[in-house]
Structures are given as C-alpha cells and as structure tokens.
Write an enzyme that holds these catalytic residues in place. Structure first.
Site, PDB file in Angstrom:
ATOM      1  N   LYS A  74      30.529 -22.702   3.167  1.00  0.00           N
ATOM      2  CA  LYS A  74      29.400 -22.851   4.087  1.00  0.00           C
ATOM      3  C   LYS A  74      29.003 -24.321   4.132  1.00  0.00           C
ATOM      4  O   LYS A  74      28.753 -24.935   3.077  1.00  0.00           O
ATOM      5  CB  LYS A  74      28.241 -21.993   3.566  1.00  0.00           C
ATOM      6  CG  LYS A  74      27.307 -21.447   4.611  1.00  0.00           C
ATOM      7  CD  LYS A  74      26.352 -20.467   3.915  1.00  0.00           C
ATOM      8  CE  LYS A  74      25.377 -19.859   4.855  1.00  0.00           C
ATOM      9  NZ  LYS A  74      24.360 -19.082   4.116  1.00  0.00           N
TER      10      LYS A  74
HETATM   11  O1  G3P Z   1      21.479 -17.283   4.568  1.00  0.00           O
HETATM   12  C1  G3P Z   1      20.710 -17.951   5.482  1.00  0.00           C
HETATM   13  C2  G3P Z   1      19.575 -17.198   6.120  1.00  0.00           C
HETATM   14  O2  G3P Z   1      19.893 -15.862   6.306  1.00  0.00           O
HETATM   15  C3  G3P Z   1      18.233 -17.454   5.511  1.00  0.00           C
HETATM   16  O3  G3P Z   1      17.255 -16.514   5.866  1.00  0.00           O
HETATM   17  O4  G3P Z   1      14.999 -15.506   5.634  1.00  0.00           O
HETATM   18  O5  G3P Z   1      15.563 -17.632   4.403  1.00  0.00           O
HETATM   19  O6  G3P Z   1      15.234 -17.649   6.869  1.00  0.00           O
HETATM   20  P1  G3P Z   1      15.683 -16.848   5.685  1.00  0.00           P
END
Ligand code: G3P
Length: 217
Positions: free
Chosen positions: A83
């Site tokens: 990533k």
């Molecule tokens: O993995 C990246 C993403 O899904 C992060 O989610 O909830 O931290 O905005 P969030």
C-alpha cells in the site's frame, strides 16, 4: 463484489474468514498501532489466515525508502499487496512495484484525478476514502461514481476498493455504483446480515415448529 476487512485484529479476521466472507484484508499504520503488535509479525499472521490480498502500508514518503520498505513487506508472504500513498513518490513506487510483479494498493484517494493517476501508474487497487469525504460535508459516494465512469471510459483494470466505509448503507451504495471491492470494519461487515423482519420471522417459525412436536435430526 469482493469483501475485504479493514482491520489488523487477528481474532476478528479469523472469525470472518471462518464464515467464508473474506476476499482479503487491508491494514494501515493506525490499525497496526491499534493491534499493539509489530507490523511484520501481525501481517505475517494475517497472511497465514487469509488467501486473498493483504494490504500492508509503507511508512516512508520518499521513493527510495518506499521501495526498501516494500521489499521487506513483500517478503512476508506471497499474498502481500503493497500500500502506497497517493503522492508523486507513491505513484512512482506503484509503477516500479507493478513492473516487478507486486500487487499495489494506492491509498488516501480523495479525487477522481488522483484515481486517474493511480490507474495510469498501473495500480491493482485504488482506495477512495468515502467516510472521510462524508465527514467534510461532501457525499463520498459521488467520488466512487466518478472513478467508475472514468475507469470504464478507458477500460482501466485498476479495481475500485471503496475504503473508509462506516455504514451498511455505504456498502450497498458502493455495490450499486459498481465498486469492485469494499473494505469494511468487522462490526459493519457482520451488521450486513441484520434485518428485524428476519429475526421476527425466525422467531415465529421456531415457535410454530415447537408446536408440531417434530424433530428433523
Ligand atoms: O484503511 C483505510 C480506511 O479504510 C480508513 O478508514 O474509518 O479510518 O477513515 P477510516
């Protein structure tokens, strides 16, 4: 639609994998912090549970160091997907890693033009962050829709991985638009099965079955 789980919690991953619901896993530095473990050890354990791609994120911001970190991460297991952030160095690393045969997930995507660049760099996955766009007062789903149109216009093979999913409705909307993958927190993934009429209907069936006095096995 493929389902990835967005967590580095090994117990949750094992449970969801046993249910047969998982096509892959995404992690990020915040999720590794939450797991309390070392990125190498935690990621190795996740890769031993799940057959599909497991995204492990580089922490470097410069190309050379990203490539060094990617080399370490890719040695963890065959199903590692590197990533990288959506920056110029990240795109350069994406191109190089794809040429070397690695899976690459380009993360932190907040615009259609960024997604276009990731496709041109040959990304395996592009991760638009729906919930974080919603947080700014703009409908994050519109971005998924724009990317779907652009990728279809030019037949880009980069898969749209709807990320920062916060609700079951996000999953439904992303599926309706045609996102290839949704990466979903464990609780939201399990909540997809819930419907009050399912619970009510099952209750009635069980009560009536009891009254028949029969047993099947
Ligand atoms: O993995 C990246 C993403 O899904 C992060 O989610 O909830 O931290 O905005 P969030």
């Amino acid at each position: 639609m493929k389902f990835f789980v967005d967590t580095a919690d090994v117990k949750e991953i094992r449970e969801l994998n046993d249910l047969g619901l998982l096509d892959g896993v995404t992690t990020n530095p915040s999720l590794i912090l939450k797991s309390g473990g070392s990125i190498i050890e935690v990621t190795k354990e996740i890769c031993s549970i799940v057959n599909g791609p497991v995204s492990a994120e580089v922490a470097a911001t410069e190309y050379e160091q990203m490539m060094k970190e990617a080399a370490v991460l890719s040695r963890i297991a065959d199903n590692i997907c590197i990533k990288v952030p959506l920056t110029l160095d990240g795109l350069k690393a994406c191109k190089a890693l794809r040429s070397d045969g690695h899976l690459v997930n380009v993360t932190l995507c907040f615009s259609a033009n960024q997604a276009l660049l990731a496709a041109k760099a040959g990304a395996t996955f592009i991760s638009p962050f729906i919930g974080r766009i919603d947080d700014t007062g703009i409908n994050g789903m519109e971005l998924i829709s724009e990317i779907r149109t652009i990728y279809d216009n030019y037949d880009y093979q980069t898969q749209i991985l709807a990320a920062s999913i916060r609700t079951v409705n996000h999953v439904k909307e992303a599926a309706l638009i045609g996102a290839d993958v949704a990466t979903v927190p464990p609780a939201t993934l399990k909540a997809l099965v819930k419907h009050p009429l399912t619970d009510k209907g099952l209750e009635t069936f069980l009560a009536d079955w009891k009254k028949t006095g029969q047993s099947i096995a």
